[in-house]
Design a protein around this motif. Structure first.
Motif, PDB file in Angstrom:
ATOM      1  N   ALA B 219       1.067  -1.308  -0.088  1.00  0.00           N
ATOM      2  CA  ALA B 219      -0.337  -0.450  -0.095  1.00  0.00           C
ATOM      3  C   ALA B 219       0.623   1.421  -0.139  1.00  0.00           C
ATOM      4  O   ALA B 219       0.183   2.518  -0.962  1.00  0.00           O
ATOM      5  CB  ALA B 219      -1.279   0.228   1.281  1.00  0.00           C
ATOM      6  N   ARG B 231      -6.343   6.317  -4.132  1.00  0.00           N
ATOM      7  CA  ARG B 231      -7.469   6.004  -3.715  1.00  0.00           C
ATOM      8  C   ARG B 231      -8.016   5.332  -4.794  1.00  0.00           C
ATOM      9  O   ARG B 231      -8.786   4.334  -4.697  1.00  0.00           O
ATOM     10  CB  ARG B 231      -8.050   7.698  -3.992  1.00  0.00           C
ATOM     11  N   HIS B 232      -7.625   5.799  -6.144  1.00  0.00           N
ATOM     12  CA  HIS B 232      -7.855   4.780  -7.279  1.00  0.00           C
ATOM     13  C   HIS B 232      -7.819   3.568  -7.605  1.00  0.00           C
ATOM     14  O   HIS B 232      -8.471   2.782  -8.129  1.00  0.00           O
ATOM     15  CB  HIS B 232      -8.479   5.897  -8.212  1.00  0.00           C
ATOM     16  N   LEU B 233      -6.735   3.464  -6.323  1.00  0.00           N
ATOM     17  CA  LEU B 233      -6.231   1.606  -7.072  1.00  0.00           C
ATOM     18  C   LEU B 233      -6.892   1.212  -6.046  1.00  0.00           C
ATOM     19  O   LEU B 233      -6.605  -0.001  -5.286  1.00  0.00           O
ATOM     20  CB  LEU B 233      -5.017   1.767  -6.548  1.00  0.00           C
ATOM     21  N   GLY B 234      -7.964   1.812  -5.673  1.00  0.00           N
ATOM     22  CA  GLY B 234      -9.158   1.175  -4.376  1.00  0.00           C
ATOM     23  C   GLY B 234      -8.543   0.856  -3.169  1.00  0.00           C
ATOM     24  O   GLY B 234      -9.185   0.617  -1.853  1.00  0.00           O
ATOM     25  N   LEU B 235      -7.695   2.024  -2.104  1.00  0.00           N
ATOM     26  CA  LEU B 235      -6.728   2.377  -1.127  1.00  0.00           C
ATOM     27  C   LEU B 235      -7.568   2.750  -0.208  1.00  0.00           C
ATOM     28  O   LEU B 235      -8.314   4.192  -1.147  1.00  0.00           O
ATOM     29  CB  LEU B 235      -5.343   2.853  -1.429  1.00  0.00           C
TER      30      LEU B 235
END
Lengths: 318, 338
Positions: B219, B231-235
């Motif tokens: 992460a 954030r766009h990677l879902g973090l």
């Protein structure tokens, strides 16, 4: 299953590379309607096969992938978007156009939950945006940033690997996906180069490969948001990136939403233009219908010379 | 890739050798062979090899806790530094940037000057509490409904550090000679006089943060792309930031409580490691821990050898080594920063 997806790579390949097998997106379902004999006949202009496919696929998926209902966004007291209603379809490239400050970027930001909505709602793949689990949504929604400010000396393949973050797959599978995406943007030769030493255009393509990696295992329609993807690229690269976006939409049923400044590129590669002015949609439709001389003059305050390209019946603007 | 193959055994050997030297070197010279035997005796709790009783005593109660404390604190500071640099996406960040060191220093100063009879545990405890509290204040200042801004975090860190500095200034002004000396020495940091319960506490902290940091390594890599991209990677970026900041505050807080302020390890070590193996946190964190541990042990050997039989505070040695290195880094970065 990648065998019947053979088409020409979007980017020139380097002699040292193995034969590129086209848009080999691992995990992607092959398009049912592509008969095997068609591709083997002769080299086919992509537009043609794409159009026949999109007509079949759009009848299969009537539903919009992204629905924007009565969306308003205020930044401070200033209204930036005002009562926007859009249904965005899969298998199409939808271009957001408009002068600076028209609200294109804000619209894109509200699609990726970076701005708070003042009113209205957005739903993706049939589910309200705020009900989505971020990690789940990331498998189907990827965003290519306009500028990527990565200053740490990662290698190119390490940057692309970051696209695997939301996916739950084995390391071996992941590395294969990364290699395929690097081939797709013609960067295999730079795999071990340090990212900060690349040129602006190369960086942009690395980011594109990363974003495509993220969507490689999408279970539903992949949604790709591109924020001025061509701003750092030279002319040939601009066309290749947009051609890739076009192919992804038409051959692989991606829902591509792209913010563009160049009207001619938008006409050539987008299926639908959404023209914004002062936070409102003033024109929406196929390029030839949406982009008229009147609209351009009204929105951009510029009197264009508009001719219709006899080859493809698309408007050409000077 | 090919670099790391030799790096692991090198660092491991280096750690063993420096630790052995650290146990052997001092006013009472003990041969490395004897100290190895003494450590075996200590570890097994039996007298397997014959070691002179006074040597065994010195190793058990002085050298060994001191060495292990230096190892644990070095590893903790270096890892926290690496995490802070990743979190702030700035290779010149260090654990002090979130206010933990300055807060801890203020907490310690209050105890030393206002409660001179409180004893060293009170000093350590208040240093830890104040360090953690300062970090949380800094984090609160930077948090807004739309997320935590890194720029705000940096600025509030600077502001709170300045406030803590002013507080320490006032206390210094009020202090008597005895407290003044304690205060000064404490701010320079030392692993001398290490006690086993501090050693155990530091080891526990090290284990916890190493485990948690390792879980977040991927992460952290994604975070280097940029917060929006992560954030766009879902973090869940804000949750990750809060978790890492609190872990750093705990790690550095305990380290500071046990040894006082030891600078530059957290700044320089991750940078050095990154120059060799690149910025991937999955490797950067464990290797930084090992190098940080080794460097602090070496610095501590220096601290007690340079002016023997007297001792320098180890924080002074790390600053003397680290500051010039930092200046070189700045000079190298200057072209990029302008």
């Amino acid at each position: 299953m990648l065998r019947n997806l053979e088409c020409k790579s979007m980017f020139k390949t380097y002699p040292s590379e193995p034969q590129v097998t086209g848009l080999a997106l691992a995990g992607l379902k092959p398009v049912e309607s592509a008969p095997a004999d068609r591709k083997s006949a002769t080299f086919m202009p992509e537009q043609k096969s794409a159009e026949t496919e999109s007509s079949t696929s759009s009848s299969a998926t009537e539903n919009a992938v992204v629905s924007i209902n009565n969306l308003s966004v205020h930044i401070g007291k200033k209204p930036v978007l005002n009562d926007i209603n859009l249904e965005i379809m899969p298998g199409q490239v939808t271009a957001l156009l408009g002068p600076n400050g028209a609200g294109k970027s804000t619209l894109l930001k509200s699609l990726c939950q970076e701005t708070e909505l003042s009113a209205g709602s957005i739903s993706m793949l049939g589910k309200p945006l705020h009900n989505w689990n971020r990690a789940e949504l990331a498998k189907s929604l990827a965003v290519l940033p306009q500028h990527a400010s990565l200053t740490f000396p990662f290698k190119v393949h390490e940057v692309v690997q970051m696209g695997l973050y939301p996916l739950s797959i084995s390391q071996q599978q992941g590395l294969e996906i990364v290699d395929k995406q690097l081939q797709q943007v013609a960067l295999s030769a730079l795999k071990y180069r340090s990212y900060p030493t690349l040129s602006g255009g190369e960086k942009q393509r690395v980011q594109l490969a990363r974003v495509l990696t993220q969507l490689a295992q999408a279970e539903s329609t992949p949604i790709l948001l591109l924020d001025e993807p061509t701003s750092a690229l030279d002319l040939a690269q601009q066309h290749r990136v947009l051609e890739l976006a076009h192919t992804l939409a038409h051959k692989h049923n991606y829902c591509v939403i792209v913010v563009l400044h160049d009207l001619n590129q938008a006409c050539r590669y987008a299926d639908r233009l959404v023209i914004l002015e002062q936070g409102e949609v003033v024109s929406d439709g196929k390029p030839a219908e949406a982009l008229t001389a009147d609209i351009i003059e009204k929105v951009w305050h510029y009197k264009p010379t508009l001719v219709i390209d006899p080859n493809n019946k698309l408007p050409l603007i000077f | 890739m090919e670099n790391q193959r030799w790096l692991w055994p090198c660092l491991l050997t280096g750690l063993v050798i420096t630790s052995l030297l650290s146990v052997s070197i001092g006013p009472l010279q003990i041969s490395p062979y004897t100290s190895f035997n003494a450590m075996v005796n200590w570890a097994t709790g039996q007298e397997l090899a014959s070691v002179a009783p006074h040597e065994q005593l010195v190793i058990n109660n002085v050298r060994l806790p001191r060495t292990i404390l230096a190892l644990a604190v070095g590893a903790t500071l270096a890892q926290c530094g690496a995490v802070m640099q990743g979190l702030f996406r700035n290779p010149l960040a260090d654990p002090g940037i979130i206010g933990v060191s300055s807060g801890a220093a203020l907490g310690a100063a209050i105890c030393i000057v206002l409660f001179p009879n409180g004893g060293e545990y009170l000093v350590a405890f208040s240093a830890f509490v104040a360090g953690l509290a300062t970090t949380l204040i800094v984090y609160r200042l930077a948090a807004s409904p739309s997320g935590t801004s890194v720029v705000l975090l940096l600025l509030s860190g600077v502001a709170v550090a300045a406030l803590a500095g002013a507080g320490i200034g006032v206390l210094t002004y009020m202090a008597n000679d005895m407290a003044l000396r304690d205060l000064t020495l404490w701010q320079m940091g030392s692993v001398a006089g290490a006690q086993w319960h501090y050693v155990i506490l530091s080891l526990i902290a090290l284990a916890v943060i190493s485990w948690q940091f390792n879980q977040s390594a991927k992460a952290l890599n994604a975070l280097l792309l940029g917060e929006a991209e992560a954030r766009h990677l879902g973090l869940d970026v804000d949750k990750l930031k809060l978790k890492l900041i609190v872990l750093c505050a705990i790690g550095v807080g305990i380290a500071v409580a046990a040894t006082g302020i030891i600078g530059f390890i957290g700044l320089v070590v991750p940078h050095l490691v990154r120059m060799i193996i690149g910025p991937d946190h999955r490797l950067l964190l464990p290797l930084s821990a090992m190098l940080g541990a080794a460097i602090l042990v070496v610095a501590d050997i220096g601290a007690r050898s340079i002016v023997a039989p007297s001792e320098l505070p180890v924080g002074l040695v790390t600053a003397l080594l680290g500051a010039p290195f930092f200046i070189i880094l700045l000079l190298k970065q200057r072209n990029k920063l302008v």
